[in-house]
Scaffold this active site. Structure first.
Site, PDB file in Angstrom:
ATOM      1  N   GLU A 138       0.815  -1.220   0.000  1.00  0.00           N
ATOM      2  CA  GLU A 138       0.000   0.000   0.000  1.00  0.00           C
ATOM      3  C   GLU A 138       0.842   1.261   0.000  1.00  0.00           C
ATOM      4  O   GLU A 138       0.425   2.302  -0.495  1.00  0.00           O
ATOM      5  CB  GLU A 138      -0.934   0.021   1.221  1.00  0.00           C
ATOM      6  CG  GLU A 138      -2.275  -0.612   0.934  1.00  0.00           C
ATOM      7  CD  GLU A 138      -3.313  -0.394   2.028  1.00  0.00           C
ATOM      8  OE1 GLU A 138      -4.290  -1.140   2.007  1.00  0.00           O
ATOM      9  OE2 GLU A 138      -3.166   0.486   2.913  1.00  0.00           O
ATOM     10  N   LYS A 156     -13.160   1.467  -1.838  1.00  0.00           N
ATOM     11  CA  LYS A 156     -14.108   1.735  -0.743  1.00  0.00           C
ATOM     12  C   LYS A 156     -15.311   2.503  -1.283  1.00  0.00           C
ATOM     13  O   LYS A 156     -16.460   2.197  -0.965  1.00  0.00           O
ATOM     14  CB  LYS A 156     -13.430   2.580   0.349  1.00  0.00           C
ATOM     15  CG  LYS A 156     -12.491   1.806   1.279  1.00  0.00           C
ATOM     16  CD  LYS A 156     -12.030   2.681   2.453  1.00  0.00           C
ATOM     17  CE  LYS A 156     -11.069   1.948   3.375  1.00  0.00           C
ATOM     18  NZ  LYS A 156     -10.648   2.718   4.549  1.00  0.00           N
ATOM     19  N   HIS A 185       9.375 -26.622   0.042  1.00  0.00           N
ATOM     20  CA  HIS A 185       8.764 -27.759  -0.641  1.00  0.00           C
ATOM     21  C   HIS A 185       7.553 -27.318  -1.460  1.00  0.00           C
ATOM     22  O   HIS A 185       6.670 -28.121  -1.756  1.00  0.00           O
ATOM     23  CB  HIS A 185       8.369 -28.816   0.407  1.00  0.00           C
ATOM     24  CG  HIS A 185       9.530 -29.193   1.273  1.00  0.00           C
ATOM     25  ND1 HIS A 185      10.433 -30.169   0.930  1.00  0.00           N
ATOM     26  CD2 HIS A 185       9.977 -28.654   2.442  1.00  0.00           C
ATOM     27  CE1 HIS A 185      11.372 -30.241   1.870  1.00  0.00           C
ATOM     28  NE2 HIS A 185      11.123 -29.335   2.788  1.00  0.00           N
TER      29      HIS A 185
HETATM   30  O1  PA5 Z   1      -3.318   1.495   5.753  1.00  0.00           O
HETATM   31  C1  PA5 Z   1      -4.456   1.925   5.602  1.00  0.00           C
HETATM   32  O2  PA5 Z   1      -4.711   3.143   5.682  1.00  0.00           O
HETATM   33  C2  PA5 Z   1      -5.621   1.000   5.335  1.00  0.00           C
HETATM   34  O3  PA5 Z   1      -5.231  -0.321   5.167  1.00  0.00           O
HETATM   35  C3  PA5 Z   1      -6.595   1.064   6.514  1.00  0.00           C
HETATM   36  O4  PA5 Z   1      -5.939   0.665   7.685  1.00  0.00           O
HETATM   37  C4  PA5 Z   1      -7.818   0.186   6.287  1.00  0.00           C
HETATM   38  O5  PA5 Z   1      -8.434   0.510   5.073  1.00  0.00           O
HETATM   39  C5  PA5 Z   1      -8.824   0.368   7.427  1.00  0.00           C
HETATM   40  O6  PA5 Z   1      -9.170   1.711   7.573  1.00  0.00           O
HETATM   41  P1  PA5 Z   1      -9.837   2.281   8.872  1.00  0.00           P
HETATM   42  O7  PA5 Z   1      -8.903   2.109  10.011  1.00  0.00           O
HETATM   43  O8  PA5 Z   1     -10.123   3.712   8.569  1.00  0.00           O
HETATM   44  O9  PA5 Z   1     -11.102   1.497   9.095  1.00  0.00           O
END
Ligand code: PA5
Length: 458
Positions: A284, A427, A313
């Site tokens: 990410e 989202k 393996h």
């Molecule tokens: O790293 C990030 O920002 C995302 O992976 C969020 O952690 C994830 O989408 C969850 O978001 P939130 O904590 O707002 O529910």
């Protein structure tokens, strides 16, 4: 202390590899990164000093609530993976099956992340709501999965006539979002995720620390480890002696040479969930369409997790002889917390007798080294990070080390490692498909996209 061995990633040892000269050529930019970090630290580093009060409150809250039999974290992505990583690394692998006495009275720890109806229903099958404290974790307070699971949990509490104030605790933004609003309106306890710390960088905030304290993990040790890592990073200007800069340089240079895959392969079951946490952080943070100037770069490496020795393996054949498009990071442990000695039996059988009397630790570490050397001979670069032992301090070092390394790698790519526009788009489409108010235009757009799905084959 963690030890970093980059030997098998350098051209002295691995054919057509990155050379020390290549690293030196970008040392100016690495130094710029270090300097810019010194000038203004990011939120994930500032919290080490700024959240002391919040950490005291966590310990206090945990002490008062440890009578619960179950602690269930409701969250996803950066709001769940750190918890899973800590649980995997620092708790007994069968923690939730141990008796209350064997857990020293600390609660069982569950994570409710996915919205798979079977996963949710089966988790709820085995917990008694009266004996359960639910920690709803969401920085935005609006992620569909977490909100849906919150509603399920809330419905369950109401069905059992239980007081939400006693069975819920939120971890969310200090001021914004629906969860914060509910916590204020209904006096539900809540901890804060600082606005300047993104989800995947939040493991050392209440996101990862509350559940840790609830199950008796020493969170001060974890933070001390992170602080130690910060100091060691800040104090070394020479990229070849600074493991953060060295690793960032190697991953960046190898990705420019077409190694688009970064494998993390722990030789330790306990560290496997750490590789999950790493996967999210790497994917990410670095997977970006545009750089900071707006140019299309499609940066990033695909992070893969593998488990030694099991994946020797399964996966290693491909790593050895398939496309040479990977850089592999091995994790190993010098001192395991349990000692297992292989019994001396069948001493007349050569295929067995060499194992007898030796510690299992020797076998797993020999397998790791053997694999790294074989890969090196095949011109496949790898590096090895060694834990002296897995404890809260080393886990804190590891988290912080990778937060720094991903940021440094992002700097080299010239991208923003702290946003996630691709996740946000998914989202928004979900909100549209689920008919959330305010997303009508997006719904129309998604419906139009759907019309293009012409090759549905039954
Ligand atoms: O790293 C990030 O920002 C995302 O992976 C969020 O952690 C994830 O989408 C969850 O978001 P939130 O904590 O707002 O529910």
């Amino acid at each position: 202390m963690l030890k970093f061995d980059f030997t098998n990633a350098i051209s002295d040892n691995v054919a057509n590899g990155v050379s020390i000269e290549d690293v030196k050529k970008i040392s100016r930019r690495l130094h710029d990164f270090l300097e810019s970090f010194r000038q203004g630290m990011p939120g994930f580093a500032k919290i080490l000093d700024e959240q002391e009060d919040e950490r005291r409150k966590i310990v206090d809250f945990a002490e008062k609530n440890q009578h619960f039999k179950n602690f269930v974290v409701v969250g996803i992505g950066g709001s769940a993976l750190g918890v899973q990583a800590i649980k995997g690394a620092l708790l007994h692998s069968e923690w939730n099956s141990l008796s209350d006495d064997e857990r020293n009275g600390y609660p069982r720890l569950f994570v409710m992340d996915n919205v798979d109806p079977e996963h949710i229903a089966e988790l709820l099958d085995i917990i008694e709501p009266r004996q359960t404290l639910f920690n709803v974790v969401s920085k935005s307070g609006s992620t569909a999965e977490t909100m849906a699971n919150y509603l399920i949990v809330r419905g369950l509490l109401e069905a059992h006539g239980l007081d939400p104030k006693k069975h819920l605790v939120f971890t969310t933004d200090p001021n914004e979002g629906t969860l914060r609003k509910i916590s204020i309106d209904e006096d539900i306890p809540a901890f804060s995720i600082p606005p300047n710390v993104g989800g995947r960088f939040s493991v050392l905030t209440p996101v990862g620390l509350l559940s840790s304290a609830m199950v008796g993990i020493d969170i001060a040790e974890m933070i001390d480890g992170a602080k130690e890592e910060l100091q060691s990073f800040l104090s070394q200007d020479d990229a070849l002696k600074n493991p953060v800069l060295f690793n960032a340089a190697l991953h960046y240079l190898y990705s420019k040479m077409g190694k688009n895959i970064s494998v993390m392969m722990p030789y330790s079951n306990a560290l496997y969930t750490m590789a999950d946490w790493y996967r999210q952080l790497w994917a990410e943070s670095l997977g970006k369409e545009k750089d900071l100037t707006g140019e299309i770069v499609n940066a990033g490496q695909t992070p893969i997790k593998s488990l030694g020795t099991i994946d020797q393996h399964s996966q290693v054949q491909l790593y050895m002889e398939g496309p040479n498009d990977k850089i592999i990071t091995f994790l190993r442990v010098e001192e395991f917390r349990r000692k297992t000695v292989i019994p001396k039996l069948h001493e007349d059988k050569k295929t067995l007798s060499y194992l007898g009397g030796k510690e299992m630790k020797k076998l797993i570490n020999a397998e790791q080294e053997a694999t790294a050397l074989a890969l090196m001979e095949k011109g496949r670069p790898s590096l090895t990070i060694s834990f002296e032992k897995i404890d809260a301090r080393e886990v804190g070092i590891f988290f912080f080390y990778y937060e720094l390394t991903v940021m440094a790698t992002g700097f080299l790519y010239g991208i923003n490692p702290f946003d996630q526009p691709g996740v946000e788009l998914g989202k928004t489409n979900t909100y549209a498909l689920m008919e959330r108010e305010g997303f009508e235009e997006q719904k129309e757009h998604v419906e139009n996209l759907r019309k293009n799905l012409k090759y549905l084959v039954m």
